[in-house]
Write a protein that holds these residues in place. Structure first.
Motif, PDB file in Angstrom:
ATOM      1  N   GLY A 113      61.369  78.772  22.896  1.00 57.58           N
ATOM      2  CA  GLY A 113      62.435  78.500  23.866  1.00 57.58           C
ATOM      3  C   GLY A 113      61.960  77.609  24.994  1.00 57.58           C
ATOM      4  N   GLY A 114      60.767  77.875  25.497  1.00 60.52           N
ATOM      5  CA  GLY A 114      60.192  77.034  26.540  1.00 60.52           C
ATOM      6  C   GLY A 114      59.907  75.628  26.057  1.00 60.52           C
ATOM      7  N   ALA A 115      59.545  75.501  24.784  1.00 56.12           N
ATOM      8  CA  ALA A 115      59.299  74.178  24.221  1.00 56.12           C
ATOM      9  C   ALA A 115      60.588  73.366  24.170  1.00 56.12           C
ATOM     10  N   TYR A 116      61.696  74.016  23.837  1.00 58.13           N
ATOM     11  CA  TYR A 116      62.974  73.310  23.833  1.00 58.13           C
ATOM     12  C   TYR A 116      63.369  72.875  25.244  1.00 58.13           C
ATOM     13  N   VAL A 117      63.132  73.745  26.221  1.00 58.18           N
ATOM     14  CA  VAL A 117      63.411  73.391  27.613  1.00 58.18           C
ATOM     15  C   VAL A 117      62.539  72.213  28.034  1.00 58.18           C
ATOM     16  N   ALA A 118      61.268  72.223  27.632  1.00 55.39           N
ATOM     17  CA  ALA A 118      60.354  71.131  27.980  1.00 55.39           C
ATOM     18  C   ALA A 118      60.811  69.822  27.346  1.00 55.39           C
ATOM     19  N   LEU A 119      61.294  69.866  26.119  1.00 51.79           N
ATOM     20  CA  LEU A 119      61.792  68.647  25.475  1.00 51.79           C
ATOM     21  C   LEU A 119      63.002  68.088  26.217  1.00 51.79           C
ATOM     22  N   ILE A 120      63.905  68.948  26.626  1.00 48.54           N
ATOM     23  CA  ILE A 120      65.107  68.493  27.339  1.00 48.54           C
ATOM     24  C   ILE A 120      64.730  67.924  28.712  1.00 48.54           C
ATOM     25  N   LEU A 121      63.861  68.631  29.449  1.00 48.14           N
ATOM     26  CA  LEU A 121      63.450  68.131  30.763  1.00 48.14           C
ATOM     27  C   LEU A 121      62.649  66.844  30.645  1.00 48.14           C
TER      28      LEU A 121
END
Length: 140
Positions: A113-121
């Motif tokens: 989940g954090g990896a997806y947030v990092a990709l979006i940011l």
């Protein structure tokens, strides 16, 4: 903070995330982790999301061309676009690595989940940095 310092800090985050990467054969079956359990995937995803957030803020400040407000606002208007581009690339690289190597789905404690947030940011930081860089070249 100079651009050189920003690049050094971003490189340290990238090296730290790669050094904390979990070996491929560490666990055969993903088990749901406790909320407070810190795995290497969660740490890498958190650091890359934080890097992407810093890049997004710097890109937004550079795009807004903030005036006044002290040293940070003056620094962001000069170096924010480049910082946003560099930190956006780092957030995408580390977030993509964590997402590609995470075993199991969301909620297993591997940092997906954090990896997806990092990709979006990271994508937001790249877009804001590109807009600020383009705008600064058009006004010259």
């Amino acid at each position: 903070m100079s651009t050189r310092s920003s690049l050094c800090a971003a490189a340290a985050v990238l090296i730290g995330a790669l050094a904390l990467a979990e070996p491929a054969a560490a666990s055969a079956t993903p088990v749901a982790a406790d909320v407070f359990t810190l795995s290497t995937g969660r740490i890498g995803a958190f650091l890359s999301a934080l890097t992407g957030l810093i890049g997004s803020v710097c890109g937004g400040m550079a795009l807004a061309r903030t005036t006044g407000g002290g040293h940070i606002a003056a620094w962001a208007s000069r170096n924010g676009a480049v910082t946003a581009l560099v930190t956006g690339l780092i957030a995408i690289a580390v977030g993509g690595t964590v997402a590609a190597t995470a075993k199991g789905g969301l909620g297993t404690g591997n940092g997906l989940g954090g990896a997806y947030v990092a990709l979006i940011l990271g994508l937001i930081a790249l877009a804001l940095g590109r807009l600020a860089r383009t705008r600064s070249h058009q006004t010259r």
